[in-house]
Design a protein around this motif. Structure first.
Motif, PDB file in Angstrom:
ATOM      1  N   ILE A   9       0.904  -1.195   0.065  1.00  0.00           N
ATOM      2  CA  ILE A   9      -0.060  -0.143  -0.211  1.00  0.00           C
ATOM      3  C   ILE A   9       1.292   1.025  -0.112  1.00  0.00           C
ATOM      4  O   ILE A   9       0.563   2.081  -0.828  1.00  0.00           O
ATOM      5  CB  ILE A   9      -1.281   0.369   1.383  1.00  0.00           C
ATOM      6  N   ILE A  10       1.659   1.265   0.667  1.00  0.00           N
ATOM      7  CA  ILE A  10       2.668   2.255   0.730  1.00  0.00           C
ATOM      8  C   ILE A  10       3.248   2.877  -0.359  1.00  0.00           C
ATOM      9  O   ILE A  10       3.289   3.764  -1.155  1.00  0.00           O
ATOM     10  CB  ILE A  10       4.061   2.087   1.994  1.00  0.00           C
ATOM     11  N   LEU A  11       3.995   1.421  -1.303  1.00  0.00           N
ATOM     12  CA  LEU A  11       4.634   1.263  -2.596  1.00  0.00           C
ATOM     13  C   LEU A  11       3.433   2.219  -3.471  1.00  0.00           C
ATOM     14  O   LEU A  11       3.601   3.214  -4.234  1.00  0.00           O
ATOM     15  CB  LEU A  11       5.047   0.393  -2.540  1.00  0.00           C
ATOM     16  N   GLU A  12       2.542   1.719  -3.746  1.00  0.00           N
ATOM     17  CA  GLU A  12       1.383   2.300  -4.171  1.00  0.00           C
ATOM     18  C   GLU A  12       0.859   3.457  -4.636  1.00  0.00           C
ATOM     19  O   GLU A  12       0.436   4.356  -5.131  1.00  0.00           O
ATOM     20  CB  GLU A  12      -0.145   0.598  -4.460  1.00  0.00           C
ATOM     21  N   GLU A  13       0.090   3.762  -3.274  1.00  0.00           N
ATOM     22  CA  GLU A  13       0.378   5.705  -2.354  1.00  0.00           C
ATOM     23  C   GLU A  13       1.336   6.484  -2.568  1.00  0.00           C
ATOM     24  O   GLU A  13       0.900   7.022  -3.389  1.00  0.00           O
ATOM     25  CB  GLU A  13      -0.413   5.649  -0.770  1.00  0.00           C
ATOM     26  N   ALA A  14       2.923   6.100  -2.866  1.00  0.00           N
ATOM     27  CA  ALA A  14       3.581   6.912  -2.721  1.00  0.00           C
ATOM     28  C   ALA A  14       3.902   6.821  -4.180  1.00  0.00           C
ATOM     29  O   ALA A  14       4.007   7.931  -4.848  1.00  0.00           O
ATOM     30  CB  ALA A  14       4.610   6.207  -2.924  1.00  0.00           C
ATOM     31  N   LEU A  15       3.799   6.098  -5.390  1.00  0.00           N
ATOM     32  CA  LEU A  15       3.622   6.179  -6.799  1.00  0.00           C
ATOM     33  C   LEU A  15       2.228   7.238  -7.419  1.00  0.00           C
ATOM     34  O   LEU A  15       3.127   8.067  -8.157  1.00  0.00           O
ATOM     35  CB  LEU A  15       2.773   4.720  -7.394  1.00  0.00           C
ATOM     36  N   LEU A  56      10.217   0.767  -5.603  1.00  0.00           N
ATOM     37  CA  LEU A  56       9.302   0.994  -6.875  1.00  0.00           C
ATOM     38  C   LEU A  56      10.287   0.380  -8.149  1.00  0.00           C
ATOM     39  O   LEU A  56       9.801   0.280  -8.920  1.00  0.00           O
ATOM     40  CB  LEU A  56       9.256   2.457  -6.828  1.00  0.00           C
ATOM     41  N   LEU A  57      11.485   0.924  -8.402  1.00  0.00           N
ATOM     42  CA  LEU A  57      12.542   1.203  -9.734  1.00  0.00           C
ATOM     43  C   LEU A  57      12.266  -0.585  -9.667  1.00  0.00           C
ATOM     44  O   LEU A  57      12.633  -1.685 -11.028  1.00  0.00           O
ATOM     45  CB  LEU A  57      13.911   1.301  -9.559  1.00  0.00           C
ATOM     46  N   MET A  58      12.713  -1.245  -8.817  1.00  0.00           N
ATOM     47  CA  MET A  58      12.650  -2.715  -8.547  1.00  0.00           C
ATOM     48  C   MET A  58      11.813  -3.507  -8.792  1.00  0.00           C
ATOM     49  O   MET A  58      11.717  -4.804 -10.208  1.00  0.00           O
ATOM     50  CB  MET A  58      13.263  -3.661  -7.212  1.00  0.00           C
ATOM     51  N   TRP A  59      10.895  -3.202  -8.405  1.00  0.00           N
ATOM     52  CA  TRP A  59       9.134  -3.945  -8.838  1.00  0.00           C
ATOM     53  C   TRP A  59       9.217  -3.698 -10.382  1.00  0.00           C
ATOM     54  O   TRP A  59       8.025  -4.239 -11.242  1.00  0.00           O
ATOM     55  CB  TRP A  59       7.639  -2.439  -7.935  1.00  0.00           C
ATOM     56  N   MET A  60       8.486  -1.878 -10.526  1.00  0.00           N
ATOM     57  CA  MET A  60       8.687  -2.285 -12.084  1.00  0.00           C
ATOM     58  C   MET A  60       9.250  -2.680 -12.668  1.00  0.00           C
ATOM     59  O   MET A  60       9.137  -3.782 -13.964  1.00  0.00           O
ATOM     60  CB  MET A  60       8.867  -0.864 -12.632  1.00  0.00           C
ATOM     61  N   ASN A  61      10.557  -2.841 -13.033  1.00  0.00           N
ATOM     62  CA  ASN A  61      12.060  -4.542 -13.647  1.00  0.00           C
ATOM     63  C   ASN A  61      10.899  -5.376 -13.503  1.00  0.00           C
ATOM     64  O   ASN A  61      10.809  -5.947 -14.481  1.00  0.00           O
ATOM     65  CB  ASN A  61      12.810  -3.839 -12.981  1.00  0.00           C
ATOM     66  N   GLN A  62      10.641  -6.112 -12.412  1.00  0.00           N
ATOM     67  CA  GLN A  62       9.794  -7.220 -12.299  1.00  0.00           C
ATOM     68  C   GLN A  62       8.928  -7.553 -12.911  1.00  0.00           C
ATOM     69  O   GLN A  62       8.153  -8.582 -13.739  1.00  0.00           O
ATOM     70  CB  GLN A  62       9.805  -7.567 -10.430  1.00  0.00           C
ATOM     71  N   LYS A  63       7.913  -6.282 -12.903  1.00  0.00           N
ATOM     72  CA  LYS A  63       6.314  -6.270 -13.353  1.00  0.00           C
ATOM     73  C   LYS A  63       7.012  -6.367 -15.260  1.00  0.00           C
ATOM     74  O   LYS A  63       5.846  -7.038 -15.960  1.00  0.00           O
ATOM     75  CB  LYS A  63       5.641  -5.405 -13.428  1.00  0.00           C
ATOM     76  N   PHE A  64       7.672  -5.674 -15.680  1.00  0.00           N
ATOM     77  CA  PHE A  64       7.751  -5.785 -17.388  1.00  0.00           C
ATOM     78  C   PHE A  64       8.251  -7.281 -17.218  1.00  0.00           C
ATOM     79  O   PHE A  64       8.174  -7.896 -18.493  1.00  0.00           O
ATOM     80  CB  PHE A  64       9.491  -4.383 -17.254  1.00  0.00           C
ATOM     81  N   LYS A 112       2.051   5.319 -14.361  1.00  0.00           N
ATOM     82  CA  LYS A 112       2.317   6.004 -13.158  1.00  0.00           C
ATOM     83  C   LYS A 112       4.079   6.406 -13.095  1.00  0.00           C
ATOM     84  O   LYS A 112       4.097   7.452 -12.985  1.00  0.00           O
ATOM     85  CB  LYS A 112       1.846   5.536 -11.637  1.00  0.00           C
ATOM     86  N   PHE A 113       4.505   5.192 -12.934  1.00  0.00           N
ATOM     87  CA  PHE A 113       5.982   5.247 -12.973  1.00  0.00           C
ATOM     88  C   PHE A 113       6.891   6.399 -14.403  1.00  0.00           C
ATOM     89  O   PHE A 113       7.258   7.151 -14.193  1.00  0.00           O
ATOM     90  CB  PHE A 113       6.694   3.785 -13.150  1.00  0.00           C
ATOM     91  N   ARG A 114       6.025   5.800 -15.104  1.00  0.00           N
ATOM     92  CA  ARG A 114       6.716   6.711 -16.409  1.00  0.00           C
ATOM     93  C   ARG A 114       6.172   8.210 -16.360  1.00  0.00           C
ATOM     94  O   ARG A 114       7.537   9.286 -16.940  1.00  0.00           O
ATOM     95  CB  ARG A 114       6.020   6.328 -17.613  1.00  0.00           C
TER      96      ARG A 114
END
Length: 211
Positions: A9-15, A56-64, A112-114
């Motif tokens: 939740i922290i990651l999503e709200e921060a993003l 968040l950066l690691m999270w996005m790399n993993q999602k891609f 959102k990351f972009r």
């Protein structure tokens, strides 16, 4: 439905906040308030705002990577990747490009990351570097190497690989920016992308029949 833990939740709200205000303009207090916890509670999960950004950066790399795996896009040594692209037909190429395009356009976290990086690139060297690597340098380098190898293998017409990569990727990124935050125009964006891929394949790909 899987219940989200506090860290997620922290990651999503921060993003979400970063995507609107930029990383530099958001405070830990604002993130904690959005989550519904105290500042001190947030620090139990992340040591700093920078730690949230890094995660968040690691999270996005993993999602891609998960998207690439899910759609079975070629991975590994460039020789085998190029061979896979070369022997697949135009229908497959369209589906592969559509999958990557929709990931960056529609996936909530990816979009959102972009946006965060776009806002923050003029304030932070780190954000500028991440945006450059994610959406320009890495993509163009990969495609340059891919087209060079496909030319060598005989599945692509001869030409300067880097220029071919720019010709392929330029419209892709332009459409991504043009149709960002216009979900009602998704079909229009995809139609233009597919038309671009068809024309590109007709010019460069030697085996481009839809079979």
């Amino acid at each position: 439905m899987t219940k989200r833990n506090t860290r997620e939740i922290i990651l999503e709200e921060a993003l979400s906040l970063f995507a609107v205000k930029g990383y530099q303009s958001v405070t830990v207090k604002e993130i904690a308030k959005a989550v519904g916890i105290k500042d001190s509670s947030l620090y139990k999960h992340f040591s700093s705002k920078q730690a949230i950004y890094d995660t968040l950066l690691m999270w996005m790399n993993q999602k891609f990577e998960e998207t690439v795996t899910f759609y079975r896009l070629p991975q590994g040594e460039m020789e085998s990747v190029a061979r896979e692209y070369g022997r697949n037909d135009l229908i497959w190429l369209k589906k592969a490009c559509e999958a990557v395009f929709l990931f960056f356009l529609k996936d909530p976290q990816a979009a959102k990351f972009r946006r965060m990086l776009t806002i923050e690139q003029y304030k932070s060297d780190d954000a500028a570097k991440t945006l450059y690597n994610w959406f320009f340098n890495d993509a163009i380098l990969f495609q340059t190497d891919l087209f060079r190898e496909m030319i060598r293998q005989g599945s692509f017409r001869d030409g300067p690989p880097q220029i071919i990569a720019l010709q392929f990727y330029g419209p892709f990124y332009t459409l991504l920016c043009q149709y960002d935050q216009r979900p009602e125009k998704e079909a229009e964006a995809l139609a233009l992308l597919m038309a671009h891929i068809e024309q590109f394949a007709a010019i460069y790909q030697i085996r481009n029949e839809e079979s």
